[in-house]
Design a protein around this motif. Sequence first.
Motif, PDB file in Angstrom:
ATOM      1  N   VAL A   1      -1.171  -7.290  -2.252  1.00 51.03           N
ATOM      2  CA  VAL A   1      -0.311  -6.568  -1.328  1.00 51.03           C
ATOM      3  C   VAL A   1       0.333  -5.380  -2.039  1.00 51.03           C
ATOM      4  CG1 VAL A   1       0.149  -8.604   0.083  1.00 51.03           C
ATOM      5  CG2 VAL A   1       1.676  -8.055  -1.818  1.00 51.03           C
ATOM      6  N   ALA A   2       0.825  -4.452  -1.239  1.00 54.78           N
ATOM      7  CA  ALA A   2       1.450  -3.249  -1.786  1.00 54.78           C
ATOM      8  C   ALA A   2       2.708  -3.611  -2.573  1.00 54.78           C
ATOM      9  CB  ALA A   2       1.795  -2.291  -0.658  1.00 54.78           C
ATOM     10  N   ARG A   3       2.864  -2.955  -3.718  1.00 55.76           N
ATOM     11  CA  ARG A   3       4.079  -3.115  -4.529  1.00 55.76           C
ATOM     12  C   ARG A   3       4.949  -1.886  -4.311  1.00 55.76           C
ATOM     13  NH1 ARG A   3       2.736  -2.852  -9.816  1.00 55.76           N
ATOM     14  NH2 ARG A   3       0.516  -2.411  -9.513  1.00 55.76           N
ATOM     15  N   LEU A   4       6.137  -2.108  -3.759  1.00 55.74           N
ATOM     16  CA  LEU A   4       6.961  -1.004  -3.277  1.00 55.74           C
ATOM     17  C   LEU A   4       8.286  -0.891  -4.022  1.00 55.74           C
ATOM     18  CD1 LEU A   4       6.522  -1.530   0.583  1.00 55.74           C
ATOM     19  CD2 LEU A   4       5.079  -0.206  -0.967  1.00 55.74           C
ATOM     20  N   ASP A   5       8.746   0.330  -4.107  1.00 49.46           N
ATOM     21  CA  ASP A   5      10.119   0.633  -4.479  1.00 49.46           C
ATOM     22  C   ASP A   5      10.765   1.301  -3.272  1.00 49.46           C
ATOM     23  OD1 ASP A   5       9.714  -0.179  -7.189  1.00 49.46           O
ATOM     24  OD2 ASP A   5       8.749   1.755  -7.582  1.00 49.46           O
TER      25      ASP A   5
ATOM     26  N   SER B   1      15.272   8.906   6.024  1.00 50.71           N
ATOM     27  CA  SER B   1      14.608   7.664   6.401  1.00 50.71           C
ATOM     28  C   SER B   1      14.257   6.897   5.141  1.00 50.71           C
ATOM     29  CB  SER B   1      13.342   7.938   7.219  1.00 50.71           C
ATOM     30  OG  SER B   1      12.411   8.659   6.454  1.00 50.71           O
ATOM     31  N   GLU B   2      14.068   5.593   5.302  1.00 52.37           N
ATOM     32  CA  GLU B   2      13.821   4.745   4.152  1.00 52.37           C
ATOM     33  C   GLU B   2      12.326   4.738   3.842  1.00 52.37           C
ATOM     34  OE1 GLU B   2      15.835   0.682   2.521  1.00 52.37           O
ATOM     35  OE2 GLU B   2      15.157   0.712   4.581  1.00 52.37           O
ATOM     36  N   ALA B   3      11.835   5.805   3.246  1.00 55.48           N
ATOM     37  CA  ALA B   3      10.420   5.942   2.936  1.00 55.48           C
ATOM     38  C   ALA B   3      10.079   5.116   1.714  1.00 55.48           C
ATOM     39  CB  ALA B   3      10.074   7.407   2.699  1.00 55.48           C
ATOM     40  N   PRO B   4       9.154   4.182   1.829  1.00 57.57           N
ATOM     41  CA  PRO B   4       8.797   3.363   0.673  1.00 57.57           C
ATOM     42  C   PRO B   4       7.992   4.166  -0.346  1.00 57.57           C
ATOM     43  CG  PRO B   4       7.401   2.828   2.541  1.00 57.57           C
ATOM     44  CD  PRO B   4       8.437   3.777   3.050  1.00 57.57           C
ATOM     45  N   HIS B   5       8.079   3.756  -1.582  1.00 57.00           N
ATOM     46  CA  HIS B   5       7.380   4.407  -2.691  1.00 57.00           C
ATOM     47  C   HIS B   5       6.480   3.367  -3.336  1.00 57.00           C
ATOM     48  CE1 HIS B   5       6.932   5.618  -6.953  1.00 57.00           C
ATOM     49  NE2 HIS B   5       6.971   6.858  -6.486  1.00 57.00           N
ATOM     50  N   SER B   6       5.203   3.727  -3.566  1.00 54.55           N
ATOM     51  CA  SER B   6       4.271   2.813  -4.199  1.00 54.55           C
ATOM     52  C   SER B   6       4.483   2.821  -5.702  1.00 54.55           C
ATOM     53  CB  SER B   6       2.829   3.201  -3.875  1.00 54.55           C
ATOM     54  OG  SER B   6       1.925   2.473  -4.674  1.00 54.55           O
ATOM     55  N   SER B   7       4.827   1.657  -6.238  1.00 53.13           N
ATOM     56  CA  SER B   7       5.001   1.584  -7.683  1.00 53.13           C
ATOM     57  C   SER B   7       3.651   1.609  -8.397  1.00 53.13           C
ATOM     58  CB  SER B   7       5.771   0.311  -8.051  1.00 53.13           C
ATOM     59  OG  SER B   7       5.110  -0.841  -7.566  1.00 53.13           O
ATOM     60  N   ALA B   8       2.579   1.179  -7.699  1.00 53.59           N
ATOM     61  CA  ALA B   8       1.249   1.179  -8.312  1.00 53.59           C
ATOM     62  C   ALA B   8       0.676   2.580  -8.417  1.00 53.59           C
ATOM     63  CB  ALA B   8       0.308   0.278  -7.517  1.00 53.59           C
TER      64      ALA B   8
ATOM     65  N   ARG C   1      -6.417  -0.920   1.536  1.00 53.95           N
ATOM     66  CA  ARG C   1      -6.765  -1.731   0.367  1.00 53.95           C
ATOM     67  C   ARG C   1      -5.600  -2.599  -0.092  1.00 53.95           C
ATOM     68  NH1 ARG C   1      -7.263  -4.782  -2.846  1.00 53.95           N
ATOM     69  NH2 ARG C   1      -8.420  -4.836  -4.812  1.00 53.95           N
ATOM     70  N   PHE C   2      -4.370  -2.113   0.069  1.00 61.13           N
ATOM     71  CA  PHE C   2      -3.184  -2.848  -0.363  1.00 61.13           C
ATOM     72  C   PHE C   2      -2.220  -2.979   0.811  1.00 61.13           C
ATOM     73  CE2 PHE C   2      -4.895  -0.676  -4.101  1.00 61.13           C
ATOM     74  CZ  PHE C   2      -5.010  -1.720  -5.007  1.00 61.13           C
TER      75      PHE C   2
END
Length: 685
Positions: free
Chosen positions: A19-23, A31-38, A113-114
């Motif tokens: 699954v996606a790893r998020l910050d 807005s609360e835009a997620p950030h991909s730590s990967a 993919r994630f």
Amino acid sequence: MSAADDRPAPLPPLAALEVARLDWPRDDTDSEAPHSSAFDDVYFSRHDGRAETEHVFINANHLPERLAAWQGPRPFVIGETGFGTGLNMLCAWAAFERHAPPKARLHLVSTERFPMTRDDLARALAGWPDFRDKAACLIGQWPAPVSGVHRLRLDERVTLDLHFGDSAERLGQLDGKVDAWFLDGFAPAKNPEMWQPELFTAMARASRPGATFATFTCAGVVKRGLKAAGFVWRKVPGHGRKREMLAGEIATPPHHDPRPTTPWFTPPAAAPSRHVAVIGAGLAGTTVAEALARRGVTVTLIEREAPGAGGSGNRQGALYVKLAAETNPQSRVYLSGLMYSRRWLSTLDPEHTLWDDCGVLQLATGEREAKRQARFLANHGLPNDVVEGVDVETASARAGVAIESPGLDYSGAGWVRPDLLCARLAATPGISLHHGDVTKLTRLGPDQDGWTLTLADGEPLNADQVVVATAALANRFVQTEALPLQPIRGQVSALRLPEGIDVPTLSRVVCAGGYVPPATDGVLSFGATFAPHDTDTAPRDADHAANIAELEASLPSLVKALRDALQKAGADLTPEHLTGRVAVRAASPDKTPYAGPVPDAAKWHESYAVLAKDAKRVPDVPGPHHAGLWISAAHGSRGLASAPLCAEVIASRICDEPLPVERALADHLHPGRRLISDLIKSQAP
């Protein structure tokens, strides 16, 4: 002849995806835009992600104008690389609602993919209040992170297919065509593995003539890949601080036979169909009828008795699967079907009046089955909310009664009232129920499309296309007689539980050699016997006794408690205290359903006769079919997990839309597979 080594890439192993790893941002951005730590990249602009999507994907693909003008009987299809938060698809859905005519339909196809977790998805979409209802629909059906295709019914006119896995591999297995592409994903510098030539080639092959694309990036690798695949690109103004982006189209997609080594599975050309006759009102027939009616097709459902009168008429049926220790196409079909049935039922009957997702325990009551289950768990890293190995203590706690064997727990499975489900589906608006027995199918003249169905009373009925869904009788017609079907007699036993007496209560369906669901309406059902080539429908005391013996072998503590309770009421768990129901199911030789177009067997034997001499000499001839004739049959005892998905396969073919399964699985379901298998097996030694 096709080259024997020109084969499509095999499907990757069936497994859970990472699954996606998020910050998440810690400041007060809009807005609360997620950030991909990967990948060290954001999913959308933190300043105005929706405006960015509208500019880059909606407007650059000219969707408002194209949707407003859409009059085709098939849906408008949007393909996307990288589902992410789903914001792009929610914007496309909203644009469709604003601009498309009332009868238009939208089909969304997106790879990922994630995939995010359900909680992360909800958090990411919470910043768009006007999308609250749409987001809730998406989140409510969000699938487990399992590789494959997951079909979601967003509303009556909008379908979303989530293809979980690598984008190029997923699009390479896509069985369908796209009108507009959202070429999304993390920037090429951040995610170079996605932006490969194979991706653009797969997009081109899955494009309709004139298909457009839009993407936020102007990277050289993207421009070169698009051009090499046949797309024409141009720079257009970007959004915000991004000065330029790319948009374009493909005038003529490259000719590509996706089945070079299996041309017999090439589907027939789609033909407009206003009226379809479905023969048989069991699970197979009513699910097809409902799937077509939902798409605006007029359906005549023909049944000799009543909906669910045959093998689909039991009080309770288990919604379960038994997956192979080593992944094979059949297991993929059934797992996809199980997960689809659960989502389909949740939208059809959210009140759970017809079903219960209480879970299913599949017990390992012997050493052989215990070893098989151990191999299955070792070979598949599926999420626990799909299937989980459990010990005796955990199994007992989840079943609500003492269990003496470990097993596999399918927490999202359960039981269904197939008798009531068939009746509900047959009453779908757009379906007319016609009582009668079809004895003959006749193709209309060479200058006419359609079929005449001759009924036993002599009354003819005409339809554009026909679906045969009559279980063990499905091969009674001249056109279908070459499809082997095995009739299987099954008897279910039912025990009326005494009132006022404390009896043990199951909280899960338990399966071993037979199955027993939690009691409903004061009746405990269990069974069923399995008697191939037996078509007698009279209940037998011997079969009741066999069902009791199987129940006692699987759940001895439950049976002891039942006997004690029954004794207090002056009864016992014996055949004379049971009622029963007998039905004849049907199975194919390989135990996979038939779902697809009916092959013209005589022409197949003529076209592919060379296979009997050399299986590597594959004639370059598409499989001849009886135009407009389809079949859904051979669902055996697992029709609740297979029939709804197979109905979607057939309805999608008829209505010229992307399929809910990979191309390889559509081929595995093809009714002609046995004809080819028999030809190859007949090779001289």
